[in-house]
Write a protein that holds these residues in place. Structure first.
Motif, PDB file in Angstrom:
ATOM      1  N   PHE A 195      31.927  34.686  32.522  1.00 35.58           N
ATOM      2  CA  PHE A 195      33.144  34.728  32.983  1.00 35.58           C
ATOM      3  C   PHE A 195      33.020  34.650  34.680  1.00 35.58           C
ATOM      4  CE2 PHE A 195      33.313  37.030  28.854  1.00 35.58           C
ATOM      5  CZ  PHE A 195      34.408  36.567  28.262  1.00 35.58           C
ATOM      6  N   ARG A 280      21.565  34.869  36.768  1.00 36.93           N
ATOM      7  CA  ARG A 280      21.251  36.012  36.244  1.00 36.93           C
ATOM      8  C   ARG A 280      20.337  36.189  35.424  1.00 36.93           C
ATOM      9  NH1 ARG A 280      20.705  40.337  34.762  1.00 36.93           N
ATOM     10  NH2 ARG A 280      21.919  42.169  34.518  1.00 36.93           N
ATOM     11  N   LYS A 310      30.011  37.763  49.364  1.00 33.35           N
ATOM     12  CA  LYS A 310      31.422  38.254  49.048  1.00 33.35           C
ATOM     13  C   LYS A 310      32.102  37.136  48.362  1.00 33.35           C
ATOM     14  CE  LYS A 310      32.614  41.716  52.452  1.00 33.35           C
ATOM     15  NZ  LYS A 310      33.501  42.044  53.815  1.00 33.35           N
ATOM     16  N   ILE A 313      30.916  37.528  44.700  1.00 29.54           N
ATOM     17  CA  ILE A 313      31.506  38.354  44.036  1.00 29.54           C
ATOM     18  C   ILE A 313      33.029  38.073  43.593  1.00 29.54           C
ATOM     19  CG2 ILE A 313      32.795  40.688  44.271  1.00 29.54           C
ATOM     20  CD1 ILE A 313      30.625  41.794  46.206  1.00 29.54           C
ATOM     21  N   ARG A 314      33.735  37.352  44.359  1.00 25.36           N
ATOM     22  CA  ARG A 314      35.097  36.896  44.009  1.00 25.36           C
ATOM     23  C   ARG A 314      34.842  35.792  42.816  1.00 25.36           C
ATOM     24  NH1 ARG A 314      39.917  37.107  46.417  1.00 25.36           N
ATOM     25  NH2 ARG A 314      39.139  37.839  48.345  1.00 25.36           N
ATOM     26  N   ASN A 316      32.696  36.159  40.567  1.00 26.75           N
ATOM     27  CA  ASN A 316      32.041  36.829  39.497  1.00 26.75           C
ATOM     28  C   ASN A 316      30.851  36.483  38.955  1.00 26.75           C
ATOM     29  OD1 ASN A 316      32.202  39.211  37.695  1.00 26.75           O
ATOM     30  ND2 ASN A 316      33.103  37.910  36.350  1.00 26.75           N
ATOM     31  N   LYS A 318      27.666  37.639  39.330  1.00 25.53           N
ATOM     32  CA  LYS A 318      26.806  38.606  38.732  1.00 25.53           C
ATOM     33  C   LYS A 318      25.411  38.453  39.503  1.00 25.53           C
ATOM     34  CE  LYS A 318      29.680  39.900  35.668  1.00 25.53           C
ATOM     35  NZ  LYS A 318      30.428  41.235  36.097  1.00 25.53           N
ATOM     36  N   ALA A 383      40.351  32.406  35.812  1.00 32.96           N
ATOM     37  CA  ALA A 383      41.000  33.451  36.385  1.00 32.96           C
ATOM     38  C   ALA A 383      41.389  33.176  37.672  1.00 32.96           C
ATOM     39  CB  ALA A 383      39.966  34.670  36.261  1.00 32.96           C
ATOM     40  N   ARG A 386      44.934  31.908  38.829  1.00 29.10           N
ATOM     41  CA  ARG A 386      46.262  32.849  39.056  1.00 29.10           C
ATOM     42  C   ARG A 386      45.902  33.169  40.482  1.00 29.10           C
ATOM     43  NH1 ARG A 386      43.986  35.097  34.142  1.00 29.10           N
ATOM     44  NH2 ARG A 386      43.120  36.880  35.137  1.00 29.10           N
ATOM     45  N   TRP A 387      44.945  32.857  41.282  1.00 27.62           N
ATOM     46  CA  TRP A 387      45.081  33.176  42.630  1.00 27.62           C
ATOM     47  C   TRP A 387      45.498  32.032  43.610  1.00 27.62           C
ATOM     48  CZ3 TRP A 387      39.365  34.763  42.327  1.00 27.62           C
ATOM     49  CH2 TRP A 387      39.177  35.901  41.275  1.00 27.62           C
TER      50      TRP A 387
ATOM     51  N   HIS B  48      31.459  45.153  28.466  1.00 32.16           N
ATOM     52  CA  HIS B  48      33.031  44.871  28.209  1.00 32.16           C
ATOM     53  C   HIS B  48      32.911  43.879  26.787  1.00 32.16           C
ATOM     54  CE1 HIS B  48      31.891  41.251  30.785  1.00 32.16           C
ATOM     55  NE2 HIS B  48      32.731  40.607  29.789  1.00 32.16           N
ATOM     56  N   GLU B  61      39.218  40.064  28.408  1.00 32.86           N
ATOM     57  CA  GLU B  61      38.076  41.106  28.305  1.00 32.86           C
ATOM     58  C   GLU B  61      38.721  42.269  28.858  1.00 32.86           C
ATOM     59  OE1 GLU B  61      38.366  37.538  30.115  1.00 32.86           O
ATOM     60  OE2 GLU B  61      37.920  37.398  28.040  1.00 32.86           O
ATOM     61  N   PHE B 106      26.913  43.064  32.496  1.00 37.28           N
ATOM     62  CA  PHE B 106      25.756  43.450  33.182  1.00 37.28           C
ATOM     63  C   PHE B 106      26.337  44.752  34.094  1.00 37.28           C
ATOM     64  CE2 PHE B 106      25.607  39.020  32.787  1.00 37.28           C
ATOM     65  CZ  PHE B 106      24.402  38.894  31.880  1.00 37.28           C
ATOM     66  N   CYS B 203      39.676  42.818  43.498  1.00 36.83           N
ATOM     67  CA  CYS B 203      38.582  42.199  44.535  1.00 36.83           C
ATOM     68  C   CYS B 203      38.919  42.564  45.922  1.00 36.83           C
ATOM     69  CB  CYS B 203      38.948  40.502  44.485  1.00 36.83           C
ATOM     70  SG  CYS B 203      37.409  39.831  44.386  1.00 36.83           S
ATOM     71  N   ASP B 204      40.020  42.718  46.284  1.00 31.10           N
ATOM     72  CA  ASP B 204      40.334  43.211  47.759  1.00 31.10           C
ATOM     73  C   ASP B 204      39.896  44.503  47.937  1.00 31.10           C
ATOM     74  OD1 ASP B 204      41.569  40.753  48.126  1.00 31.10           O
ATOM     75  OD2 ASP B 204      43.609  41.485  47.526  1.00 31.10           O
ATOM     76  N   ILE B 206      37.243  45.816  46.409  1.00 28.10           N
ATOM     77  CA  ILE B 206      35.750  45.826  46.242  1.00 28.10           C
ATOM     78  C   ILE B 206      35.254  45.375  47.713  1.00 28.10           C
ATOM     79  CG2 ILE B 206      33.895  44.481  45.344  1.00 28.10           C
ATOM     80  CD1 ILE B 206      35.302  44.985  42.479  1.00 28.10           C
ATOM     81  N   PHE B 207      35.911  44.276  48.301  1.00 27.07           N
ATOM     82  CA  PHE B 207      35.652  43.769  49.494  1.00 27.07           C
ATOM     83  C   PHE B 207      35.503  44.712  50.544  1.00 27.07           C
ATOM     84  CE2 PHE B 207      36.301  39.009  48.555  1.00 27.07           C
ATOM     85  CZ  PHE B 207      35.261  38.974  47.577  1.00 27.07           C
ATOM     86  N   TYR B 210      33.098  47.440  49.995  1.00 28.32           N
ATOM     87  CA  TYR B 210      31.670  46.803  50.329  1.00 28.32           C
ATOM     88  C   TYR B 210      31.441  46.971  51.853  1.00 28.32           C
ATOM     89  CZ  TYR B 210      28.084  43.320  49.479  1.00 28.32           C
ATOM     90  OH  TYR B 210      26.701  42.663  49.326  1.00 28.32           O
ATOM     91  N   ASP B 211      32.264  46.325  52.610  1.00 25.75           N
ATOM     92  CA  ASP B 211      32.115  46.486  54.091  1.00 25.75           C
ATOM     93  C   ASP B 211      31.874  47.890  54.483  1.00 25.75           C
ATOM     94  OD1 ASP B 211      32.303  43.915  54.342  1.00 25.75           O
ATOM     95  OD2 ASP B 211      34.364  43.753  54.734  1.00 25.75           O
ATOM     96  N   THR B 225      29.076  45.883  41.602  1.00 28.20           N
ATOM     97  CA  THR B 225      30.537  45.338  41.383  1.00 28.20           C
ATOM     98  C   THR B 225      30.919  44.951  39.910  1.00 28.20           C
ATOM     99  OG1 THR B 225      30.143  43.268  42.252  1.00 28.20           O
ATOM    100  CG2 THR B 225      30.524  45.106  43.977  1.00 28.20           C
ATOM    101  N   GLU B 226      32.111  45.154  39.715  1.00 30.05           N
ATOM    102  CA  GLU B 226      32.805  44.615  38.774  1.00 30.05           C
ATOM    103  C   GLU B 226      34.137  44.263  38.985  1.00 30.05           C
ATOM    104  OE1 GLU B 226      31.500  43.340  35.894  1.00 30.05           O
ATOM    105  OE2 GLU B 226      32.395  44.398  34.031  1.00 30.05           O
ATOM    106  N   VAL B 227      34.544  42.982  38.964  1.00 32.29           N
ATOM    107  CA  VAL B 227      35.778  42.753  39.517  1.00 32.29           C
ATOM    108  C   VAL B 227      36.670  42.422  38.372  1.00 32.29           C
ATOM    109  CG1 VAL B 227      37.037  40.942  40.569  1.00 32.29           C
ATOM    110  CG2 VAL B 227      34.920  41.333  41.370  1.00 32.29           C
ATOM    111  N   PHE B 229      40.298  40.808  37.008  1.00 27.05           N
ATOM    112  CA  PHE B 229      41.101  39.789  37.609  1.00 27.05           C
ATOM    113  C   PHE B 229      41.870  39.508  36.367  1.00 27.05           C
ATOM    114  CE2 PHE B 229      36.692  38.599  36.484  1.00 27.05           C
ATOM    115  CZ  PHE B 229      37.139  37.934  35.203  1.00 27.05           C
TER     116      PHE B 229
END
Lengths: 479, 229
Positions: A195, A280, A310, A313-314, A316, A318, A383, A386-387, B48, B61, B106, B203-204, B206-207, B210-211, B225-227, B229
């Motif tokens: 994902f 991963r 970062k 992370i965005r 995703n 992993k 995903a 949508r951003w 999930h 999900e 994970f 996400c925002d 989390i960022f 994180y900082d 982390t688990e985002v 979305f």
């Protein structure tokens, strides 16, 4: 009777198309490049890119108009998002997923097309459809007829098979019509559980499903015996192989080991590659097995996507940059000769200059031989679509340019080390440069050879590298 | 071993089975828990599922909400304004069939340190779901949970957590344990650098967290982390 098949998207779709062609040809259809003379036209679609989807709509509208003038049956399969599937149902005669491919001849029978398959199976459209039925009869082209009166199903609706179980096994049982005599792609895994936010594959291909290793090994053995020179194991997350079976299937390194044993015992030389792995699930065992067996090529494609934590992370992804670094260090330590390729996306949603610079630093640190760098574009169904796509086009272009230049520096530095070396290469095609052939080293470095002898395509040659450039080299044949 | 595994796999059939809905538990006007069959699914808390209605191609999900000791599965769902699946799931009735695949992911606790390390969980909204699974699955867990919401009514099933382990940060009303944003609360806290931190939500958040954590000296390898979305 002729068919035309258009394949859009990635290598996985291209590999799938070899199985689709096999099924269609066993029904007695012959391939034509010219869609105008085909009675059966199909597309292996790719919902992952908007351009590819636009192409599907453009084609089906054209084909549906032609139905007034000629007999035409249309189908679509491949990587399709649920929303696109719902729309395609109204436009195509047949919509099916890849695991339903073995039932394609039965679907076609419902259109009144008589093929040897239908005769031998005494199949009547009114009957409920039997599954699975993967064995198709030998075809005699003379027995095929087309019923011009019927171009729609009895219900007048698009056919879509609903099976009581999802079973990729039937699909994998179909023997592919390999499109090359020396390069083969063997699907070992389908679907994705990762994902990544920029990707729609989990929604088009579903969950990770591993193909039984007995089948993979049987296909690989057959390819080796037929003299194929490269075999690429394919999967959306190829190194996640076996994980979905919770210990009831061998793991990816175990599969590589099995293939390595067969390969090294074979008299026919060949190289085995795999694509694409996910960081991963990358383990040290994979690298150790590659180092142990000669036929497992010293070339590893490991997508990074971004050098910034970062952004990762965005996305995703992993994994962190630090996780990725450990993998690269392991590859360099265990297989120092291996070339490393990667994938990068520039201009992902909200990627700022500092974050981009971290990717530049990563390229400097990891010194990839090749990076497939893509400017981010939102993909329908993913995903991230949508951003807001807030990195402007010019910035993306500029970042791509900067990364390409950075890559070139490191690629050139590596290629310089090849100068005057004698290497085994596989000739893969006629080169764009007149009077030259294009070949690849085991590490997939391009070697241009001065020769017009196309009979060398598909052959291993020994060459001496006599000149180099950023992304390729030139060599002379020494044997 | 390899031969044995190959033999098992060769005979294996891939079956997709349906999961029957037990009931739906509405927590707010837009948030609810769906309970359905577990069908002996093995999962690790934090993972999930992909869930949709049977015979519907659409699925989304959702983190597993319940303990891995339960003989059912639960997901915590927020109805999304322009959502498809969250609206359809909201209408399910006992006996309805769901299409469920998984488990995946994970975002899990390290089995070796579950009972020996301090854990900090930071969630926004329904991001609390995997933490609920952690807390219910591992009763000995040493944890602090910070839950960021707009309004205190979104403190989903707060009674499931010990008061001393749970902090509600409410940004749009004055009924939280802390009235303000999660990030502001975190900035004011001392955090032991050896704490294992888990972040789940948008996400925002989390960022930003994180900082804050890295500024406080938490090593990045301790931040998971688990985002959503």
């Amino acid at each position: 009777m002729k068919y035309h098949l258009m394949t859009l998207g990635c290598q996985m779709n291209k590999s799938d198309s070899e199985r689709v062609q096999s099924v269609v040809e066993k029904m007695g259809f012959r391939y034509t490049d010219n869609e105008e003379e085909a009675n059966l036209v199909g597309i292996l679609a790719c919902s992952v890119r908007q351009k590819a989807i636009d192409k599907v709509y453009s084609k089906i509208h054209k084909w549906n108009k032609q139905k007034n003038k000629r007999n035409l049956i249309t189908f679509v399969s491949g990587c399709i998002l649920p929303t696109d599937q719902e729309k395609f149902l109204k436009l195509f005669d047949m919509v099916f997923t890849m695991n339903e491919l073995p039932e394609f001849p039965q679907m076609l029978s419902q259109y009144g097309i008589v093929t040897p398959y239908r005769i031998e199976n005494d199949f009547e459209p009114e009957e409920s459809l039997p599954f699975p039925k993967t064995e198709l009869p030998t075809i005699n082209l003379n027995t095929i007829t087309f019923n011009p009166a019927q171009t729609k199903s009895k219900a007048g609706q698009t056919l879509i098979l609903k099976k009581p179980e999802v079973n990729m096994k039937g699909f994998w049982d179909v023997k592919p019509s390999y499109q090359s005599a020396f390069e083969a792609f063997v699907p070992i895994q389908n679907g994705c559980d990762k994902f990544c936010t920029f990707c729609a594959v989990p929604y088009t291909r579903g969950r990770e499903v591993s193909r039984p290793s007995v089948e993979i090994i049987a296909e690989v053995k057959e390819l080796i015996n037929k003299g194929f020179k490269t075999i690429t194991l394919l999967g959306q997350n190829v190194n996640s192989y076996g994980l979905d079976k919770k210990g009831e299937e061998i793991s990816f390194p175990e599969l590589l080991q099995e293939i390595g044993k067969i390969g090294d015992a074979s008299l026919n030389p060949f190289w085995v590659y795999f694509t694409s792995p996910h960081p991963r699930d990358m383990t040290v065992d994979v690298i150790e097995v590659i180092a142990k067996y000669k036929c497992l090529a010293n070339q590893i494609h490991i997508p990074l996507q971004s050098g910034d934590d970062k952004v990762l992370i965005r996305m995703n992804r992993k994994h962190s940059l630090s996780d990725y670094r450990k993998i690269i260090h392991t590859i360099r330590r265990i297989t120092p000769e291996a070339t490393i390729f990667t994938d990068i996306i520039v201009g992902f949603t909200s990627e700022n200059d500092d974050q981009f610079q971290n990717t530049v630093k990563a390229l400097d640190e990891f010194k990839f031989n090749m990076a497939y760098i893509a400017r981010y574009s939102p993909r329908p169904g993913a995903a991230s679509s949508r951003w807001i796509d807030d990195v402007d086009h010019e910035t993306k272009k500029e970042r791509l340019q900067i990364l390409s230049e950075t890559l070139k520096v490191h690629s050139l530095a590596y290629n310089k080390k090849l100068l005057n070396r004698e290497l085994t290469v596989l000739v893969v095609k006629k080169d764009r440069k007149e009077g030259h052939l294009s070949a690849l080293t085991e590490g997939k470095i391009i070697v241009r050879i001065k020769s017009s002898n196309e009979e060398l395509i598909g052959q291993f040659l020994k060459v001496k590298i006599n000149s180099i450039s950023g992304f390729s080299t030139e060599g002379v044949v020494i044997s | 071993m390899i031969e044995q595994k190959k033999a098992i796999q060769a005979d294996k059939q891939y079956k997709e089975i349906n999961f029957e809905v037990h009931y739906i538990r509405h927590l707010t006007d837009t948030t609810y828990v769906v309970r359905f069959d577990r069908n002996e699914m093995h999962f690790i808390p934090g993972q999930h599922l992909s869930v949709g209605l049977a015979n519907d191609p659409q699925a989304r999900e959702y983190s597993i909400y319940n303990s891995n000791n339960d003989n059912f599965l639960e997901i915590l769902v927020k109805e999304v304004d322009d959502g498809i699946v969250s609206k359809r799931l909201k209408k399910v009735k006992p006996g309805d069939q769901l299409k469920v695949t998984g488990p995946m992911g994970f975002f899990k606790l390290d089995a070796k340190t579950i009972n020996s390390r301090k854990h900090l969980f930071v969630a926004t909204g329904t991001g609390i779901s995997p933490f609920h699974a952690f807390v219910k699955s591992y009763p000995q867990l040493d944890y602090q949970l910070i839950h960021g919401v707009r309004k205190s009514e979104e403190a989903y099933e707060r009674s499931e957590y010990k008061n001393s382990n749970y902090t509600l940060c409410s940004s749009r009303d004055k009924k939280g344990d802390y009235n303000g944003r999660t990030t502001d609360f975190l900035r004011s806290q001392k955090i032991d650098p050896s704490t294992l931190v888990y972040l789940c939500g948008n996400c925002d958040m989390i960022f930003e967290v994180y900082d804050i954590l890295t500024e406080k000296g938490i090593p990045t390898e301790n931040i998971h982390t688990e985002v959503y979305f």
